[in-house]
Design a protein around this motif. Structure first.
Motif, PDB file in Angstrom:
ATOM      1  N   SER A   1       1.031  -1.317  -0.401  1.00  0.00           N
ATOM      2  CA  SER A   1       0.113   0.134   0.160  1.00  0.00           C
ATOM      3  C   SER A   1       0.427   1.149  -0.007  1.00  0.00           C
ATOM      4  CB  SER A   1      -1.013  -0.013   1.603  1.00  0.00           C
ATOM      5  OG  SER A   1      -2.377  -1.050   1.318  1.00  0.00           O
ATOM      6  N   VAL A   2       0.464   2.321  -0.507  1.00  0.00           N
ATOM      7  CA  VAL A   2       1.083   3.713  -0.613  1.00  0.00           C
ATOM      8  C   VAL A   2      -0.010   4.654  -0.741  1.00  0.00           C
ATOM      9  CG1 VAL A   2       0.973   3.466  -3.418  1.00  0.00           C
ATOM     10  CG2 VAL A   2       2.939   5.415  -1.914  1.00  0.00           C
ATOM     11  N   HIS A   3       0.114   5.728  -0.184  1.00  0.00           N
ATOM     12  CA  HIS A   3      -0.994   6.516  -0.137  1.00  0.00           C
ATOM     13  C   HIS A   3      -0.251   7.882  -0.353  1.00  0.00           C
ATOM     14  CE1 HIS A   3      -4.305   9.110   1.825  1.00  0.00           C
ATOM     15  NE2 HIS A   3      -3.878   9.434   1.351  1.00  0.00           N
ATOM     16  N   LEU A   4      -1.068   8.514  -1.083  1.00  0.00           N
ATOM     17  CA  LEU A   4      -0.056  10.449  -1.701  1.00  0.00           C
ATOM     18  C   LEU A   4      -1.463  11.240  -1.449  1.00  0.00           C
ATOM     19  CD1 LEU A   4       0.510   8.443  -5.702  1.00  0.00           C
ATOM     20  CD2 LEU A   4       1.819   8.766  -3.504  1.00  0.00           C
ATOM     21  N   MET A   5      -0.414  12.212  -0.518  1.00  0.00           N
ATOM     22  CA  MET A   5      -0.843  13.488  -0.797  1.00  0.00           C
ATOM     23  C   MET A   5      -0.613  14.688  -2.174  1.00  0.00           C
ATOM     24  SD  MET A   5      -0.005  14.805   3.656  1.00  0.00           S
ATOM     25  CE  MET A   5      -0.695  15.976   3.113  1.00  0.00           C
ATOM     26  N   GLY A   6      -1.639  15.583  -2.283  1.00  0.00           N
ATOM     27  CA  GLY A   6      -1.559  15.838  -3.479  1.00  0.00           C
ATOM     28  C   GLY A   6      -2.280  15.057  -5.037  1.00  0.00           C
TER      29      GLY A   6
ATOM     30  N   LEU B   1       1.884   9.313 -10.799  1.00  0.00           N
ATOM     31  CA  LEU B   1       2.802   8.042  -9.964  1.00  0.00           C
ATOM     32  C   LEU B   1       1.757   7.544  -9.309  1.00  0.00           C
ATOM     33  CD1 LEU B   1       5.853   7.128  -8.222  1.00  0.00           C
ATOM     34  CD2 LEU B   1       4.541   9.137  -7.050  1.00  0.00           C
ATOM     35  N   ALA B   2       0.426   7.895  -8.962  1.00  0.00           N
ATOM     36  CA  ALA B   2      -0.341   6.958  -8.411  1.00  0.00           C
ATOM     37  C   ALA B   2      -0.979   6.309  -9.606  1.00  0.00           C
ATOM     38  CB  ALA B   2      -1.425   7.536  -7.562  1.00  0.00           C
ATOM     39  N   HIS B   3      -1.367   6.250 -11.080  1.00  0.00           N
ATOM     40  CA  HIS B   3      -1.176   5.592 -11.943  1.00  0.00           C
ATOM     41  C   HIS B   3      -0.440   4.380 -12.444  1.00  0.00           C
ATOM     42  CE1 HIS B   3      -2.372   4.319 -16.155  1.00  0.00           C
ATOM     43  NE2 HIS B   3      -1.709   4.308 -16.285  1.00  0.00           N
ATOM     44  N   LEU B   4       0.886   5.060 -12.154  1.00  0.00           N
ATOM     45  CA  LEU B   4       2.295   4.090 -12.853  1.00  0.00           C
ATOM     46  C   LEU B   4       2.343   3.054 -11.438  1.00  0.00           C
ATOM     47  CD1 LEU B   4       4.474   6.425 -13.821  1.00  0.00           C
ATOM     48  CD2 LEU B   4       3.609   5.056 -14.958  1.00  0.00           C
ATOM     49  N   LEU B   5       1.694   3.549 -10.194  1.00  0.00           N
ATOM     50  CA  LEU B   5       2.286   1.798  -9.006  1.00  0.00           C
ATOM     51  C   LEU B   5       1.139   1.445  -9.201  1.00  0.00           C
ATOM     52  CD1 LEU B   5       3.388   4.895  -5.662  1.00  0.00           C
ATOM     53  CD2 LEU B   5       4.404   3.394  -7.258  1.00  0.00           C
ATOM     54  N   ALA B   6      -0.205   2.039  -9.041  1.00  0.00           N
ATOM     55  CA  ALA B   6      -1.470   0.607  -9.439  1.00  0.00           C
ATOM     56  C   ALA B   6      -1.232  -0.055 -10.504  1.00  0.00           C
ATOM     57  CB  ALA B   6      -2.415   1.870  -9.535  1.00  0.00           C
TER      58      ALA B   6
ATOM     59  N   SER C   1      -4.263   5.000  -3.025  1.00  0.00           N
ATOM     60  CA  SER C   1      -5.035   5.846  -2.188  1.00  0.00           C
ATOM     61  C   SER C   1      -4.110   7.292  -2.181  1.00  0.00           C
ATOM     62  CB  SER C   1      -4.985   5.225  -1.008  1.00  0.00           C
ATOM     63  OG  SER C   1      -4.017   5.168   0.350  1.00  0.00           O
ATOM     64  N   GLY C   2      -5.007   8.376  -2.045  1.00  0.00           N
ATOM     65  CA  GLY C   2      -4.642   9.534  -1.866  1.00  0.00           C
ATOM     66  C   GLY C   2      -6.060  10.112  -1.687  1.00  0.00           C
ATOM     67  N   CYS C   3      -5.384  11.350  -1.659  1.00  0.00           N
ATOM     68  CA  CYS C   3      -6.334  12.502  -0.842  1.00  0.00           C
ATOM     69  C   CYS C   3      -5.759  13.601  -1.360  1.00  0.00           C
ATOM     70  CB  CYS C   3      -6.390  12.918   0.739  1.00  0.00           C
ATOM     71  SG  CYS C   3      -4.509  13.280   1.437  1.00  0.00           S
ATOM     72  N   ASP C   4      -6.810  14.661  -1.234  1.00  0.00           N
ATOM     73  CA  ASP C   4      -6.074  16.529  -2.577  1.00  0.00           C
ATOM     74  C   ASP C   4      -7.798  17.068  -2.053  1.00  0.00           C
ATOM     75  OD1 ASP C   4      -4.596  16.585  -5.109  1.00  0.00           O
ATOM     76  OD2 ASP C   4      -6.177  18.489  -4.729  1.00  0.00           O
ATOM     77  N   SER C   5      -7.218  17.964  -1.230  1.00  0.00           N
ATOM     78  CA  SER C   5      -7.342  19.350  -1.008  1.00  0.00           C
ATOM     79  C   SER C   5      -9.304  20.091  -2.174  1.00  0.00           C
ATOM     80  CB  SER C   5      -7.113  20.725  -0.815  1.00  0.00           C
ATOM     81  OG  SER C   5      -6.327  20.786  -1.377  1.00  0.00           O
ATOM     82  N   ARG C   6      -7.930  19.301  -3.583  1.00  0.00           N
ATOM     83  CA  ARG C   6      -9.114  20.042  -4.441  1.00  0.00           C
ATOM     84  C   ARG C   6      -9.505  18.711  -5.398  1.00  0.00           C
ATOM     85  NH1 ARG C   6      -6.123  25.630  -4.926  1.00  0.00           N
ATOM     86  NH2 ARG C   6      -4.926  23.886  -4.294  1.00  0.00           N
TER      87      ARG C   6
ATOM     88  N   GLY D   1      -9.218   2.010 -10.134  1.00  0.00           N
ATOM     89  CA  GLY D   1      -8.724   1.239  -9.278  1.00  0.00           C
ATOM     90  C   GLY D   1      -7.629   1.922  -7.792  1.00  0.00           C
ATOM     91  N   VAL D   2      -7.956   3.259  -7.677  1.00  0.00           N
ATOM     92  CA  VAL D   2      -7.024   4.357  -7.217  1.00  0.00           C
ATOM     93  C   VAL D   2      -7.789   5.196  -5.401  1.00  0.00           C
ATOM     94  CG1 VAL D   2      -5.688   6.363  -6.486  1.00  0.00           C
ATOM     95  CG2 VAL D   2      -4.808   4.488  -8.553  1.00  0.00           C
ATOM     96  N   GLU D   3      -7.811   4.681  -4.688  1.00  0.00           N
ATOM     97  CA  GLU D   3      -8.797   5.178  -3.688  1.00  0.00           C
ATOM     98  C   GLU D   3      -8.683   7.247  -3.424  1.00  0.00           C
ATOM     99  OE1 GLU D   3     -11.209   4.125   0.805  1.00  0.00           O
ATOM    100  OE2 GLU D   3      -9.220   2.828   0.240  1.00  0.00           O
ATOM    101  N   ILE D   4      -9.753   7.698  -3.714  1.00  0.00           N
ATOM    102  CA  ILE D   4      -8.864   9.311  -3.733  1.00  0.00           C
ATOM    103  C   ILE D   4     -10.140   9.290  -2.053  1.00  0.00           C
ATOM    104  CG2 ILE D   4      -9.644  11.225  -4.331  1.00  0.00           C
ATOM    105  CD1 ILE D   4      -7.415   9.770  -6.082  1.00  0.00           C
ATOM    106  N   PHE D   5      -9.658  10.238  -1.923  1.00  0.00           N
ATOM    107  CA  PHE D   5     -10.165  11.009  -0.302  1.00  0.00           C
ATOM    108  C   PHE D   5     -10.578  12.468  -0.809  1.00  0.00           C
ATOM    109  CE2 PHE D   5      -8.119   7.193   1.372  1.00  0.00           C
ATOM    110  CZ  PHE D   5      -9.641   6.875   2.025  1.00  0.00           C
TER     111      PHE D   5
END
Length: 104
Positions: A12-17, A26-31, A38-43, A55-59
């Motif tokens: 597992s890896v979680h990416l901010m922004g 990066l998220a796409h390549l890792l998935a 998974s990852g989160c973004d303020s916008r 298949g990436v979980e976004i918050f």
């Protein structure tokens, strides 16, 4: 020898922004290499929809509650932990953090 970054084997890896161009890529390549991303973004933006289809979980927003259980690495844009409003680094909690993209 194959690097763990080349084949996540379900790690597992979680990416901010994550909805920024660099982190989304990066998220796409890792998935695609077998990571649970998974990852989160303020916008969240259109890249969030693209990543979800892969298949990436976004918050939305930033919260320590979004982090997967340790010991997953959590790359972040420079200046994020402790300086991003709404995401103070909880003392003694969370996975190791490693600087990622160049944004703030």
């Amino acid at each position: 020898m194959e690097s763990v970054w080349q084949n996540g084997n379900g790690s597992s890896v979680h990416l901010m922004g994550i909805c920024g161009v660099g982190m989304a890529g990066l998220a796409h390549l890792l998935a695609r290499r077998g990571w649970r991303v998974s990852g989160c973004d303020s916008r969240p933006n259109a890249l969030a929809d693209w990543l979800r289809r892969g298949g990436v979980e976004i918050f939305g927003g930033h919260s320590p509650e979004h982090l997967p259980p340790p010991p997953a690495p959590a790359p972040f844009p420079r200046g994020a932990p402790g300086t991003t409003p709404g995401f103070p680094r909880p003392p003694g909690r969370g996975p190791p953090l490693s600087p990622g993209g160049g944004g703030g």
